[in-house]
Design a protein around this motif. Structure first.
Motif, short mmCIF file in Angstrom:
data_model
loop_
_atom_site.label_atom_id
_atom_site.label_comp_id
_atom_site.label_asym_id
_atom_site.label_seq_id
_atom_site.Cartn_x
_atom_site.Cartn_y
_atom_site.Cartn_z
N UNK A 298 37.44 7.31 -34.83
CA UNK A 298 37.92 8.85 -35.12
C UNK A 298 36.72 9.46 -35.40
N UNK A 299 36.76 10.89 -35.57
CA UNK A 299 35.49 11.78 -36.02
C UNK A 299 35.01 11.54 -37.25
N UNK A 300 35.88 11.42 -38.43
CA UNK A 300 35.19 11.05 -39.61
C UNK A 300 34.63 9.82 -39.61
N UNK A 301 35.16 8.73 -38.81
CA UNK A 301 34.50 7.31 -38.86
C UNK A 301 32.99 7.62 -38.43
N UNK A 302 32.99 8.08 -37.00
CA UNK A 302 31.82 8.45 -36.26
C UNK A 302 30.42 9.21 -37.29
N UNK A 303 30.96 10.24 -37.93
CA UNK A 303 30.09 10.98 -38.82
C UNK A 303 29.52 10.18 -39.89
N UNK A 304 30.39 9.19 -40.40
CA UNK A 304 30.12 8.46 -41.47
C UNK A 304 29.14 7.48 -41.03
N UNK A 305 29.40 6.84 -39.75
CA UNK A 305 28.56 5.66 -39.42
C UNK A 305 27.28 6.33 -39.08
N UNK A 306 27.25 7.45 -38.51
CA UNK A 306 25.99 8.12 -38.13
C UNK A 306 25.30 9.00 -38.77
N UNK A 307 25.79 9.10 -40.18
CA UNK A 307 25.16 10.02 -41.07
C UNK A 307 25.22 11.57 -40.67
N UNK A 308 26.16 11.71 -40.09
CA UNK A 308 26.13 13.17 -39.54
C UNK A 308 26.84 13.98 -40.99
N UNK A 309 26.24 15.09 -41.28
CA UNK A 309 26.68 15.72 -42.57
C UNK A 309 28.29 16.55 -42.31
N UNK A 310 29.07 16.47 -43.21
CA UNK A 310 30.15 17.44 -43.00
C UNK A 310 30.74 17.88 -44.20
N UNK A 311 31.24 19.14 -44.15
CA UNK A 311 31.56 19.67 -45.33
C UNK A 311 33.39 20.08 -45.05
N UNK A 312 34.14 19.45 -45.89
CA UNK A 312 35.41 19.75 -45.92
C UNK A 312 36.04 20.55 -46.83
N UNK A 313 36.08 21.97 -46.40
CA UNK A 313 36.47 22.99 -47.48
C UNK A 313 37.82 23.02 -47.91
#
Length: 409
Positions: A298-313
């Motif tokens: 999933x998206x959150x998995x891929x962001x975590x694995x690839x160190x893609x910064x995210x903000x959950x407001x």
């Protein structure tokens, strides 16, 4: 007593109808104008320039009108240094502070025009000492980030704004030429977006994606994950709902209790997202849940694995919330500000509130695409100052699948 001031407007002001809009606004305010200089560009790539003499009822009327017109790039001809006042207290701008637009802006200090480093609408302008003792640095500053002793620009004198640029190939009138037309060929819009993303990669510009829960509900979650995995997405903004349903769909195969494969409801599925949130809270974070193997895609998995910064407001209606969700919206907005530097393209995917919140902090130079079944989202963004927004009125899920295919993700 009537007051007359002279202003300048330059750029692509004729083909975009910007000049007509400015003159109409002058008359609608009760003021009058006279065009002193009219220099029209000869070709489609040439800029135009006009000098406008505006007569208003009094100083207050003139100042109020000047502030309204500066949003369109109208600047005083008689340049003087900006007025700078020291803030008295934390979180309070001086009376009469200059209220910014999201357009490229310059401030005149000691006879020199200094560009604003980070254009953002609805902020103040703070003057900072340069680290090397050279030219001062000018930045926008949100009201809550002002500190007592900060030097703040007051009024509109000594501040100029660059008129917004119209996209190449557009004209003042054309059949189905609206940026939010639902009748535009979606294939052509998709090709244009794919080309823009390729250009961003070539130019080393960052791509920001803002996602709403409907991305998952319409089957677009795996396509966003593909784009992250293939390196097309550099920053993610979303809310508690999007992240929750993305992980729910990968752990339990449902989105808000509805099967992502069959589209049918599942028994007891209404609580699935709550059970996922509870498990993530037990792990302590999304990253910990990924590391433990609870989240495997999933998206959150891929962001975590690839160190893609995210903000959950976060918002007042959130379930849980997830441990990564920022429940302090002021802190969330500040974190978003930190991550927009270097962004050249922003994609708003099936979200209204987060799209508007993101549009509020983006410079006008960031090309913004809204993909949504509701054309009002683009209109709302433009109404709130994000004039650079372009709309694709369509179901986001199938569109994302085609976009990911076009980019070879």
């Amino acid at each position: 007593m009537a007051v007359t001031e002279t202003y300048e407007l330059k750029g692509h002001i004729v083909d975009s109808l910007l000049l007509a809009k400015v003159l109409d606004q002058v008359l609608e305010s009760g003021a009058d104008y006279r065009l002193d200089v009219i220099d029209i560009g000869r070709t489609a790539t040439d800029t135009s320039r006009v000098v406008i003499e505006i007569t208003a009822d009094d100083d207050e009327h003139q100042l109020r009108l000047a502030e309204q017109l500066q949003v369109h790039g109208v600047n005083p001809v008689d340049a003087t240094d900006a007025t700078v006042v020291v803030a008295d207290a934390d979180g309070v701008l001086p009376t009469g502070f200059h209220s910014t637009t999201n357009l490229a802006t310059e401030v005149r200090l000691a006879g020199h025009w200094v560009p604003v480093a980070n254009p953002e609408m609805d902020c103040g302008l703070v003057i900072l000492d340069p680290p090397d003792g050279g030219v001062p640095v000018v930045r926008t500053v949100a009201m809550h980030r002002v500190r007592g002793g900060d030097r703040i620009v007051v009024g509109g004198l000594g501040v100029r704004v660059v008129a917004p640029r119209i996209p190449a190939g557009t004209s003042s009138f054309g059949f189905m030429d609206s940026e939010v037309s639902s009748e535009k060929p979606k294939g052509l819009q998709l090709d244009a977006l794919a080309d823009r993303l390729r250009a961003a990669r070539t130019a080393d510009e960052r791509v920001l994606v803002v996602c709403g829960p409907a991305v998952v509900h319409t089957g677009g979650g795996p396509e966003v994950a593909r784009l992250v995995r293939a390196g097309w997405i550099d920053v993610l903004f979303a809310g508690n709902g999007f992240a929750t349903h993305d992980m729910e769909s990968n752990v339990l195969g449902t989105s808000l209790g509805v099967s992502v494969t069959s589209g049918a409801g599942t028994e007891g599925g209404h609580s699935n997202h709550l059970r996922v949130i509870n498990e993530i809270r037990g792990h302590g974070s999304i990253a910990a849940a990924v590391a433990a193997g609870y989240i495997g895609g999933g998206v959150m998995y891929e962001c975590t694995e690839r160190n893609i910064p995210f903000v959950l407001g976060g918002s007042i209606r959130d379930d849980g919330p997830l441990p990564d969700t920022m429940t302090d919206v002021v802190e969330a907005a500040d974190r978003m500000r930190e991550l927009v530097d270097g962004v050249g393209v922003a994609l708003m995917l099936a979200t209204t509130l987060h799209a508007i919140a993101t549009g509020n902090i983006l410079p006008g130079s960031v090309e913004t695409w809204c993909i949504d079944i509701n054309p009002a989202v683009v209109t709302k963004l433009a109404d709130r100052g994000s004039h650079q927004a372009r709309g694709v009125v369509t179901d986001v899920g199938p569109f994302l699948r085609q976009l990911a295919d076009a980019l070879g993700a």
